[in-house]
Design a protein around this motif. Structure first.
Motif, short mmCIF file in Angstrom:
data_model
loop_
_atom_site.label_atom_id
_atom_site.label_comp_id
_atom_site.label_asym_id
_atom_site.label_seq_id
_atom_site.Cartn_x
_atom_site.Cartn_y
_atom_site.Cartn_z
N THR A 74 33.78 113.91 15.59
CA THR A 74 34.99 112.63 16.36
C THR A 74 35.34 111.24 16.11
O THR A 74 36.37 110.80 16.69
CB THR A 74 34.18 112.08 17.80
N TYR A 100 35.81 119.84 18.55
CA TYR A 100 36.32 119.31 18.33
C TYR A 100 37.87 118.66 18.42
O TYR A 100 38.94 118.25 18.71
CB TYR A 100 36.34 119.00 16.69
N ARG A 102 39.43 120.98 20.48
CA ARG A 102 39.29 121.35 21.99
C ARG A 102 39.56 119.54 22.67
O ARG A 102 39.85 119.20 23.95
CB ARG A 102 38.64 121.65 22.82
N GLY A 103 38.83 118.58 22.12
CA GLY A 103 38.41 117.10 22.72
C GLY A 103 39.34 116.08 22.11
O GLY A 103 39.07 115.69 21.99
N GLY A 104 40.91 117.12 21.40
CA GLY A 104 41.92 115.80 20.87
C GLY A 104 41.91 115.55 19.67
O GLY A 104 42.81 114.81 18.76
N ASN A 106 42.50 116.26 15.23
CA ASN A 106 43.77 116.70 15.07
C ASN A 106 43.83 117.59 12.96
O ASN A 106 42.98 116.96 13.01
CB ASN A 106 44.86 115.53 14.22
N ARG A 213 51.32 121.89 18.28
CA ARG A 213 49.74 121.52 18.90
C ARG A 213 48.73 122.83 19.59
O ARG A 213 49.60 123.98 18.91
CB ARG A 213 50.23 121.38 20.58
N GLU A 215 45.22 123.74 21.13
CA GLU A 215 44.27 123.58 21.76
C GLU A 215 44.76 121.82 22.65
O GLU A 215 45.67 121.78 23.39
CB GLU A 215 42.42 123.10 21.13
N GLN A 216 43.89 121.14 22.13
CA GLN A 216 44.47 119.32 22.22
C GLN A 216 45.19 118.70 21.41
O GLN A 216 45.09 117.56 21.82
CB GLN A 216 43.23 118.60 23.43
N GLY A 217 45.38 119.40 20.15
CA GLY A 217 45.17 118.63 18.77
C GLY A 217 46.38 118.92 18.90
O GLY A 217 47.22 119.51 19.07
N ARG A 218 46.52 117.82 17.32
CA ARG A 218 48.43 117.78 16.77
C ARG A 218 47.77 119.04 15.22
O ARG A 218 46.60 118.26 15.01
CB ARG A 218 48.98 116.75 15.98
#
Length: 255
Positions: A74, A100, A102-104, A106, A213, A215-218
């Protein structure tokens, strides 16, 4: 003379204090492991990326140890797989990286890192966005800018003469990507490949760099970057910097 010495000393102290107060904008993790065909790039890329980090005020962790994925991911704004595919990670390390993202978190995927054995780690294949099959030998061709509003194309000409392995890809999981660069197949021999293999071109739609994109990341992917000397080329490094900058910050893309 004493006054000059004191003044010089004070100036140096002020400069050191100002330098000490400077803060890095973000932290980037780069995994670069030697492989059968990709190893000479490692010290060259490290030197260039360290210079880039100093110039653009970000912190760089450059390693060939996948065990880094067992630590706290993180802290990193983005993770770069530099000519090192996800298959190098064990099950626990893969799980940490998935968490990682999924938590945003990249990701940046460079050249050989886009190639992974089918069905070995489907999640990673989907993160890359395309599956790489056989590809032509390294040749000179014409790379074309598809998205001039994306940072990884800033500074590149609309048609860029470049020598690389122009990967042929498929989309077995129907992942939507936004193409950044394509390659003009009329500018090289799409059938020129290693003995015992066959390959067909992809036609007009042949992406070689893209973003999307996951999960939650770029995620930024460039399939360019086969040999070591490329990591000294200013235009290629600008292309890479644009992908790093966008992945880590989400900024710079014109709407």
């Amino acid at each position: 003379m004493r006054r000059i010495t004191r003044a010089l000393g004070a100036a140096l102290l002020l400069a050191a204090a100002a330098d000490g107060m400077a803060e890095d904008q973000f932290k980037l993790l780069v995994l670069a492991m030697p492989g059968k065909y990709h190893y000479e790039y490692i010290p060259i890329a490290r030197d260039s990326l360290e210079r880039m980090a100093k110039l653009h005020a970000f912190e760089l962790t450059y390693t060939n140890k996948p065990q880094v994925f067992e630590g706290d991911l993180t802290q990193y704004a983005a993770v770069m797989f530099l000519n090192t595919p996800g298959e190098e990670l064990n099950a626990a390390q893969r799980a940490k990286f998935e968490a990682y993202m999924r938590g945003g978190g990249n990701a940046i995927v460079v050249h050989r890192a886009a190639i992974t054995p089918p069905n070995d780690w489907v999640w990673y294949e989907k993160m890359v966005g395309r599956s790489v099959g056989p590809h032509p030998k390294l040749q000179t061709g014409v790379v074309t800018v598809v998205d001039q509003n994306f940072p990884a194309t800033f500074g590149l000409p609309a048609r860029w003469i470049w020598s690389d392995e122009f990967y042929v890809t498929t989309n077995p999981y129907q992942v939507k990507i936004d193409t950044v660069l394509s390659v003009d197949e009329s500018s090289y021999d799409t059938t020129k490949i290693w003995p015992g293999q066959t390959v067909k071109g992809m036609g007009k739609d042949h992406p070689i760099a893209w973003h999307h994109r996951h999960e939650q990341g770029r995620v930024f992917v460039t399939t360019l970057g086969h040999n070591g000397e490329m990591y000294r080329d200013p235009q290629y490094l600008n292309h890479l910097l644009g992908g790093i900058y966008w992945s880590a910050t989400g900024l710079g893309q014109k709407r």
